[in-house]
Design an enzyme around this catalytic site. Structure first.
Site, short mmCIF file in Angstrom:
data_model
loop_
_atom_site.label_atom_id
_atom_site.label_comp_id
_atom_site.label_asym_id
_atom_site.label_seq_id
_atom_site.Cartn_x
_atom_site.Cartn_y
_atom_site.Cartn_z
N MET A 151 0.85 -1.19 0.00
CA MET A 151 0.00 0.00 0.00
C MET A 151 0.89 1.25 0.00
O MET A 151 0.46 2.33 0.40
CB MET A 151 -0.93 -0.02 1.21
CG MET A 151 -1.90 -1.20 1.15
SD MET A 151 -3.47 -0.91 1.93
CE MET A 151 -2.96 -0.68 3.61
N HIS B 153 9.44 -3.37 3.42
CA HIS B 153 9.05 -3.61 2.02
C HIS B 153 10.28 -3.93 1.17
O HIS B 153 10.21 -4.73 0.24
CB HIS B 153 8.36 -2.37 1.44
CG HIS B 153 7.07 -2.02 2.12
ND1 HIS B 153 6.95 -0.96 2.98
CD2 HIS B 153 5.85 -2.61 2.08
CE1 HIS B 153 5.72 -0.88 3.42
NE2 HIS B 153 5.02 -1.87 2.90
N GLN C 161 -10.28 -2.37 2.65
CA GLN C 161 -9.77 -3.04 3.84
C GLN C 161 -9.71 -2.10 5.05
O GLN C 161 -9.22 -2.48 6.10
CB GLN C 161 -8.42 -3.70 3.57
CG GLN C 161 -7.26 -2.77 3.32
CD GLN C 161 -6.02 -3.54 2.87
OE1 GLN C 161 -5.91 -3.95 1.71
NE2 GLN C 161 -5.08 -3.74 3.75
N ASP D 247 2.56 -9.33 9.26
CA ASP D 247 1.10 -9.49 9.20
C ASP D 247 0.82 -10.98 9.03
O ASP D 247 0.41 -11.43 7.95
CB ASP D 247 0.55 -8.70 8.01
CG ASP D 247 0.72 -7.21 8.22
OD1 ASP D 247 0.39 -6.72 9.30
OD2 ASP D 247 1.21 -6.54 7.29
N VAL E 293 11.24 -7.31 9.39
CA VAL E 293 12.45 -6.47 9.55
C VAL E 293 12.21 -5.58 10.77
O VAL E 293 11.10 -5.10 10.99
CB VAL E 293 12.68 -5.61 8.29
CG1 VAL E 293 13.91 -4.73 8.46
CG2 VAL E 293 12.84 -6.51 7.07
N SER F 19 7.08 -0.55 10.82
CA SER F 19 5.71 -0.33 10.38
C SER F 19 5.57 1.15 10.07
O SER F 19 6.22 1.99 10.72
CB SER F 19 4.75 -0.70 11.51
OG SER F 19 3.49 -0.11 11.29
#
Ligand code: PAF
Length: 283
Positions: A29, A36, A63, A152, A178, A187
């Site tokens: 996202m 990422h 979501q 997640d 990570v 995050s």
């Protein structure tokens, strides 16, 4: 690197599926961070130099159960594109919402078991939104492999279940979380922590590691392992609240009382309004 904004531009680019080159999808996202980048590196490794790495950048509205959360979700397109280029992504797919969801769309994916607990319990419809958009991304990009982070964990298990139950011919790869130097899982939400909360939040990782050590030393009772974690997290002097803390089977996310199969401890902790999630596998 190609940047594709519309589904119609994507189709001719990916049409030749008879090619033996491995195609790997990294769904995101956006607002990319080191976590990422680890997914991109794994994708590049699997695709090898001759294959294709596609990264999708799409803040999926279905979501989000709260409009405010969607509105405040960080967006950093220019920076994301620069990172993708630097780290070897071949195609970035960054569609507009209207191109992904028809205004009168009426068909979605529903997961009715694994999504009922953990994050799903407090976010009704969240995982149906995730499954629906991930299936769309699979159909649009037709990858051989798709990469998801283990942070997640529930999402990863649900995607694996969707792939199994709907016979989707895609291999799902999970990548280790990570962490920052202090152990806090990376995050985009970490940006919303105060300095003091940020430093205190390392106790989540310390607590999970303490339980792992106890398990390695022979502790098999879920209650005892979870109590160890609870004590450490709740000894914080800040405004900290455990949303959930559970010990579950790694495959079906059913709660376990006495450890015998590969398990996972998953937790979500509120630091003020910021909800952090983390987990640890016990094999
Ligand atoms: O993990 C995420 O960033 C999202 O849930 C995903 C898989 C990209 C679907 O929107």
């Amino acid at each position: 690197m190609k940047v594709v904004i519309t589904t119609s531009e994507l189709r001719p680019l990916l049409a030749k599926k008879s090619s033996p080159k491995t195609r790997v999808l990294v769904p995101t996202m956006g607002s990319l961070h080191e976590g990422h980048l680890a997914l991109i590196h794994r994708a590049r490794k699997i695709a090898r130099a001759e294959g294709v790495v596609i990264l999708s950048l799409f803040v999926n509205p279905t979501q989000f159960d709260q409009a405010d959360d969607l509105r405040h979700y960080p967006r950093a397109l220019e920076q994301d594109l620069a990172l993708c280029k630097k780290h070897g992504v071949d195609i970035v797919f960054a569609p507009e919402s209207g191109d992904i969801y028809h205004s009168d769309h009426s068909v979605t994916v529903t997961e009715s078991s694994l999504s009922q607990r953990l994050c799903g319990a407090s976010r009704p419809g969240h995982f149906d939104g995730v499954c629906t958009v991930v299936l769309k991304l699979f159909n649009l990009t037709q990858p051989d492999v798709a990469i998801f982070g283990k942070k997640d964990y529930q999402q990863l298990v649900i995607i694996r279940r969707m792939v199994r139950d709907l016979n989707i011919p895609i291999c799902i790869e999970g990548v280790e979380t990570v962490r920052e130097k202090n152990g806090l899982a990376l995050s985009s939400r970490n940006q919303r922590l105060s300095e003091q909360q940020h430093s205190d939040a390392q106790r989540i990782r310390s607590a999970l590691l303490a339980a792992q050590t106890a398990h390695q030393q022979g502790e098999k009772s879920a209650q005892s392992l979870l109590n160890t974690i609870r004590k450490i997290i709740e000894s914080s002097e800040l405004d900290v609240e455990i949303d959930y803390l559970e010990l579950l089977d790694q495959d079906n996310l059913k709660p376990i009382e006495t450890l015998s199969s590969p398990s996972i401890i998953a937790t979500a902790v509120f630091y003020g309004p910021v909800r952090l999630i983390d987990n640890i596998e016990l094999d």
